[in-house]
Design an enzyme around this catalytic site. Structure first.
Site, short mmCIF file in Angstrom:
data_model
loop_
_atom_site.label_atom_id
_atom_site.label_comp_id
_atom_site.label_asym_id
_atom_site.label_seq_id
_atom_site.Cartn_x
_atom_site.Cartn_y
_atom_site.Cartn_z
N ARG A 292 1.43 4.65 -2.74
CA ARG A 292 1.55 4.05 -4.07
C ARG A 292 1.33 2.53 -4.03
NH1 ARG A 292 0.23 6.94 -8.22
NH2 ARG A 292 1.54 8.71 -8.66
N ASP B 105 -8.15 4.11 3.66
CA ASP B 105 -7.79 4.79 2.43
C ASP B 105 -7.65 6.29 2.74
OD1 ASP B 105 -7.37 5.22 -0.33
OD2 ASP B 105 -9.48 5.71 -0.59
N LYS C 126 -2.90 -3.69 -0.65
CA LYS C 126 -3.68 -3.30 0.51
C LYS C 126 -4.21 -4.55 1.22
CE LYS C 126 -5.32 1.21 -1.18
NZ LYS C 126 -6.51 2.06 -1.39
N GLY D 254 -3.12 4.83 -2.71
CA GLY D 254 -2.45 4.78 -4.01
C GLY D 254 -1.86 6.10 -4.40
N ASP D 255 -1.99 7.11 -3.54
CA ASP D 255 -1.51 8.45 -3.85
C ASP D 255 0.00 8.53 -3.63
OD1 ASP D 255 -1.64 11.08 -4.64
OD2 ASP D 255 -3.37 11.53 -3.38
N ASP E 281 -10.51 -0.11 -3.01
CA ASP E 281 -10.50 -0.52 -1.60
C ASP E 281 -11.27 -1.82 -1.36
OD1 ASP E 281 -9.15 1.91 -0.89
OD2 ASP E 281 -11.08 2.94 -1.05
#
Length: 1079
Positions: A786, A389, A792, A672-673, A816
């Site tokens: 994203r 992450d 993931k 997710g950024d 996560d």
């Protein structure tokens, strides 16, 4: 009672439990445990006897209970078998107890539920679908809710979604206008009987479709109306919501994944060896049984008189059959149950080594490393892929204003006496800010030149700081102590506004028409005429204000690659100088932003604003017309300078990434950024570098586009590779998903792959994922932006399944957990986002840098020790067992044991423990001060060693002995490494050859990607906040500050909610780079 029907859609009626119960929806209780009191024993025994060894020893125990074939007592098997099963059961029960404890802690949280027209405290597990819940500020959301009303104007509320997507910036949710009127009126809320028809439970975090039917009208619902479980309510006093999904049906739990039983490669190898050795045991038993039958038929008749057997009572074939099972029992030590006991003891010791490691102890939070499982230690030494992450794992998610360039001069460097730049350390004296009472105590700046320029009244510096204080979407409020608190939409903006505040330009408050700031102690109110909002295409934000003198100013900040194109030609010299400064900032891993302004004519602005109002009212091509007007007014800008913000990495991240890369471990970032933010961090961590041959960006919107982009990237990579490798031919991809190793070996350059979430969703389809996997495995670095928690886990499963590689996932948040559970080894970081990742992990610690020691020290030595132990153990047991096999040829194959087990065990213990006890007893006695004090004359040799070491001959003997002992070993290892190198030796030799083959960096012209690390701010921001601010719908009603008699100017913003819903916030960024491939 469970509903086994596939749910196609969900129908929920508010405040009506009887109506909703007929659909048998899941309640809000969560279960992550595996057992309960009644099911523990049968399920755990069933799981344990699925292990080949346990089943083997159970069968052996049954055979030993038959007296005709057993020459050993059943105690020799049942005692160790029960011991192993008991130890494993206790460990499993302990792990499950903590799962129960965690579940109970969550299920017993309190929430206010509207029952019988009253707000009552209920446990989370008792919340039902259709209930109306009241949430208060900083409270976790209990279930997936439809927002009905809130304390904010127009039913707005703010939520933090860190547990879902890892982002700590706030998101806006707004209620329907018909339900926001309910407010906090309990009676009206109790009478609310709306019916929601929506999609079935699913794992899509960013999508929701439904319809609310109430008062003979229907209202469309989307994701902006839903608050998901796992969110935290922020900056909102209270809100009411209706439960749509509860417990396991919530999107958080749908993304959590299932707990899987993890086995190491050593376990799988041991199971395979057990099967082969069992086959070997059968062969030995058959050989000895045949020998017994032959011996009985030819020689055994001569012994019948002595053994008092009746004639014909026992046939030779039946004797061989019984002998076969007897030897199976006798020779069972070839696969001893003590092997598994010893392995578990060694693993337990390795786990304590990790727990006791002081170099993995984080003193600031008093957090030690913790091995939460004892079965995976040796697997740590075999990791090939790491999935990490970003937010909170690689970074601290703390933005700090570090440096700036104003009018061609850099501020933030501390020159020494020779006017050379020096590194800023804590020993330097920080700047004493002008307004200490309102300064942020945590902000520090060490360059006193900037403060001197402010005091001297440098107009460029003042205008620069004025832009930082005015051009943003920050909201301000005061806490109970009267301190000014900023609520920021992105941490980048918070860093810039805080910097301006500390330098004397303090943002105080805003209304839809004004912005009030304090400039060096003087309160100044600016009239906000227009707000030109950010989006991913514009990559900039602008405000148009009128100052108290009546001048109209346009202030803009954004990506330098975009803003530089809007500058007036007179800025050429300053542009060149500022561009060099930006490259210097970017080279240090700082996130940069350009600052510019423009003076506007009153008449020109009125004409432009009239056209903007017409564009806002248009029904066709509205967005295009508005974008064109923004482009028109944002031109001929005057450059002021640039800012440099540091997204602080965790300590030691760069060194850790470098070390793991040298160990040939590939690191993939799954976040997710937003895309540009992740890319900036990739450059800061040295995962991405400007020297890479290419960076491939996959941004297709459908499966066809994604497949085409992947294939083009692969062709591009293969084409460049052929040129570099002097004619080496890259093999064509096979149809199967498992990649050909030749393809990877022929890749000689460094490449990176960047793919966003919606493209990844198409790439993970069955007919595209082979292309994705092949391209990704050819690249040195992979960044997935994203992505949802489930995506993931899917990426991890893809590599696990088709690459057959050992994987490790590391993260710190609830988003996560799926990834951590899916990987062979899951590592949780006890960071800022709770303990969900830690609770689901196999190992946990406080900092990413400890991963290097966990893998390269503990993992390597655990694997090395375990392999050495297994080699020794099998050698010992084969040597011990084959004695009985050989003895069978001398005892007539009569299944007699060569060594009495009780005698052998007793002697074994006496010699091992007795020799150790005697050795240490004599050692301590001979060096005891008490004994020497009692018998001083009997120990004349005490202290002779000190005198002996003064003799030259002693040192000569030591030297010769050392040389004689070490030299043969050195020569042997040297010859072995050169003549019979291991895989590790080959890899080291290949790495050294690669380093020598690379041309020196000075010979290569470095072409820096202009946007590689710049302007990350523009992508950490979210579109729509400008329209939200100018509409005033996010502001509490209060008296606006004085406007200095300025005339208010309004423009149409009545449809801001519809516009916000229509706009897409994840538009793919376009890179103006020479070397980055935009597909």
């Amino acid at each position: 009672m469970f509903c086994f029907m596939v749910e196609m859609e969900r129908i929920v009626k508010a405040n009506d439990r009887e109506y909703n119960e007929k659909f048998q929806y899941a309640d809000n209780r969560i279960h992550t445990s595996k057992y309960n009191i009644l099911t523990f024993l049968p399920i755990n025994l069933f799981e344990q006897f699925q292990r080949v060894a346990n089943a083997y020893f159970l069968c052996l125990l049954i055979l030993q209970l038959i007296p005709e074939i057993s020459s050993l007592t059943w105690f020799t098997t049942i005692v160790p078998l029960v011991l192993v099963i008991t130890m494993t059961a206790v460990k499993d029960a302990t792990d499950d107890y903590f799962r129960h404890k965690s579940d109970n802690q969550v299920n017993n949280r309190q929430s206010e539920v509207l029952i019988d027209s009253k707000l009552q405290n209920e446990k989370w597990m008792n919340v039902k679908v259709g209930d109306i819940i009241k949430l208060e500020n900083n409270q976790f959301v209990a279930a997936d809710l439809l927002l009905l009303s809130s304390s904010e104007p127009h039913g707005l509320c703010y939520v933090e979604t860190a547990e879902l997507d890892g982002e700590t910036n706030l998101k806006v949710r707004h209620a329907l206008s018909v339900t926001s009127e309910l407010g906090a009126d309990i009676n009206r809320l109790a009478r609310f009987d709306g019916i929601v028809v929506c999609e079935a439970p699913n794992n899509k975090l960013d999508k929701f479709m439904g319809i609310l039917s109430w008062k003979d009208s229907k209202h469309s619902l989307n994701n902006e109306k839903i608050i998901l479980r796992g969110c935290i309510l922020r900056n909102t006093s209270w809100c009411f919501g209706m439960v749509i999904f509860a417990g396991p049906d919530t999107k958080l739990m749908q993304n959590s994944g299932k707990t899987k039983f993890k086995r190491t490669s050593i376990d799988r190898l041991m199971n395979t060896l057990v099967l082969w050795i069992f086959g070997f045991l059968i062969c030995l038993g058959i050989i000895l049984a045949i020998g017994n039958s032959i011996w009985e038929s030819q020689i055994g008749d001569q012994f019948r008189t002595f053994l008092f057997w009746n004639e014909g009572e026992k046939s030779s074939v039946f004797s061989g059959f019984l002998t076969f099972w007897s030897y199976i029992i006798i020779l069972n030590t070839v696969v001893p149950i003590s092997l598994y006991v010893s392995v578990e003891v060694i693993r337990l010791g390795h786990s304590y080594f990790i727990n006791w490691d002081r170099k993995m102890y984080y003193s600031r939070k008093a957090t030690p490393a913790e091995a939460r499982t004892t079965t995976l230690n040796e697997e740590l030494g075999q990791i090939e892929y790491i999935f990490s992450d970003k937010t909170g794992t690689l970074t601290q998610n703390i933005m700090t204003f570090k440096r700036c360039s104003i009018n061609g001069r850099i501020y933030g460097e501390v020159p020494d006496d020779l006017d050379q730049k020096t590194e800023i350390t804590q020993e330097k004296e920080p700047v004493d800010f002008l307004v200490k009472s309102q300064a942020d105590r945590e902000f520090q700046f060490f360059d006193h030149n900037l403060m001197e320029s402010i005091k001297m009244g440098d107009p460029k510096v003042h205008e620069f700081l004025r832009v930082l204080a005015l051009c943003h979407t920050v909201m301000s409020e005061e806490n109970s102590a009267g301190e000014l608190i900023y609520q920021v939409q992105s941490p980048d903006e918070g860093a810039l506004v805080t910097a301006a505040r500390n330098f004397g330009f303090i943002f105080k408050s805003r209304t839809p028409e004004t912005i009030t700031i304090e400039e060096l102690g003087t309160l100044v109110t600016y009239q906000l005429l227009a707000f030109l909002d950010f989006n991913n295409t514009r990559k900039r934000m602008s405000v148009i204000v009128r100052n108290p003198e009546g001048q109209i100013k346009l202030y803009s900040k954004g990506a330098d690659t975009i803003l530089f194109e809007k500058l007036h030609p007179s800025n050429e010299v300053l542009l060149s100088l500022t561009s060099d400064h930006l490259s210097e900032f970017a080279g240090e891993g700082l996130r940069t932003l350009a600052i510019a302004h423009r003076d506007l004519d009153d008449k020109y602005f009125k004409e432009w604003h009239k056209m903007l109002e017409d564009a806002n009212a248009a029904t066709e091509e509205r967005d295009e017309r508005i974008a064109g007007l923004y482009e028109e007014i944002e031109r001929d800008l005057m450059l002021l300078g640039a800012t440099a913000v540091e997204d602080k990495l965790q300590e030691g991240v760069i060194e850790t990434v470098t070390s793991l890369s040298l160990a040939n471990i590939k690191i993939w970032v799954l976040t997710g950024d937003k895309q540009e933010t992740a890319i900036n961090i990739g450059y800061a961590c040295n995962m991405l570098t400007d020297d890479m041959n290419d960076v491939f960006v996959i941004a297709g919107n459908n499966a066809v586009e994604v497949r085409e982009e992947l294939r083009k990237a692969k062709e591009n990579l293969s084409g460049q590779n052929r040129n570099v490798s002097n004619g080496h031919v890259v093999c064509e991809k096979k149809q199967q998903l498992e990649l050909d190793s030749i393809v990877e070996e022929t890749v000689t350059g460094d490449y990176a792959l960047i793919i966003n979430g919606h493209s990844l969703a198409h790439a993970l389809e069955s007919d595209v994922k082979s292309d994705l996997l092949e391209l990704a495995c050819m690249c040195k670095t992979v960044v997935c932006c994203r992505v949802t928690p489930l995506q993931k886990a899917q990426v991890v499963e893809l590599v696990k399944k088709y690459r057959n590689a050992v994987t490790l996932a590391i993260g710190d948040g609830a988003n996560d957990v799926s990834m951590i559970k899916s990987a062979h080894i899951g590592v949780g970081i006890s960071g800022q986002e709770g303990l969900q990742a830690v609770l689901a992990s196999d190992y946990s610690f406080a900092q990413f840098r400890y991963l290097q020691r966990l893998l390269l020290v503990h993992g390597r030595w655990s694997y090395f020790r375990m392999c050495k132990f297994l080699c020794y153990f099998f050698y010992k047991n084969f040597a011990f067992t084959l004695v009985h096999f050989w003895f069978g040829f001398f005892c007539g194959f009569s299944a007699q044991i060569a060594l009495d087990t009780s005698y052998w065990t007793f002697i074994n213990h006496v010699f091992i423990w007795g020799s150790i006890a005697i050795y240490f007893s004599i050692l301590f006695t001979m060096h005891s001060n008490g004994i020497f004090g009692i018998f001083p004359n009997q120990f004349p040799f005490v202290g002779n060693a000190r005198h002996s070491l003064t003799q030259k001959c002693i040192w000569l003997v030591i030297l010769l002995t050392t040389v004689a002992s070490v030299l043969p070993v050195v020569v042997f290892r040297f010859l072995k490494v050169n003549l019979y190198p291991t895989l590790s030796d080959q890899i080291r030799r290949w790495q050294k050859a690669q380093k020598k083959a690379r041309p020196p960096s000075s010979r290569r012209p470095r072409t820096r990607r202009s946007s590689s690390r710049r302007s990350g701010y523009a992508f950490a921001h979210q579109e729509g906040y400008g329209e939200l601010i100018t509409s005033g719908k996010n502001m509490r009603a209060k008296n606006p500050p004085p406007t200095s008699g300025l005339e208010k100017t309004h423009y149409n913003s009545t449809s801001w909610i519809e516009n916000l819903c229509k706009k897409t916030t994840d538009t793919v960024s376009s890179f103006g780079q020479d070397k980055t491939v935009k597909l």
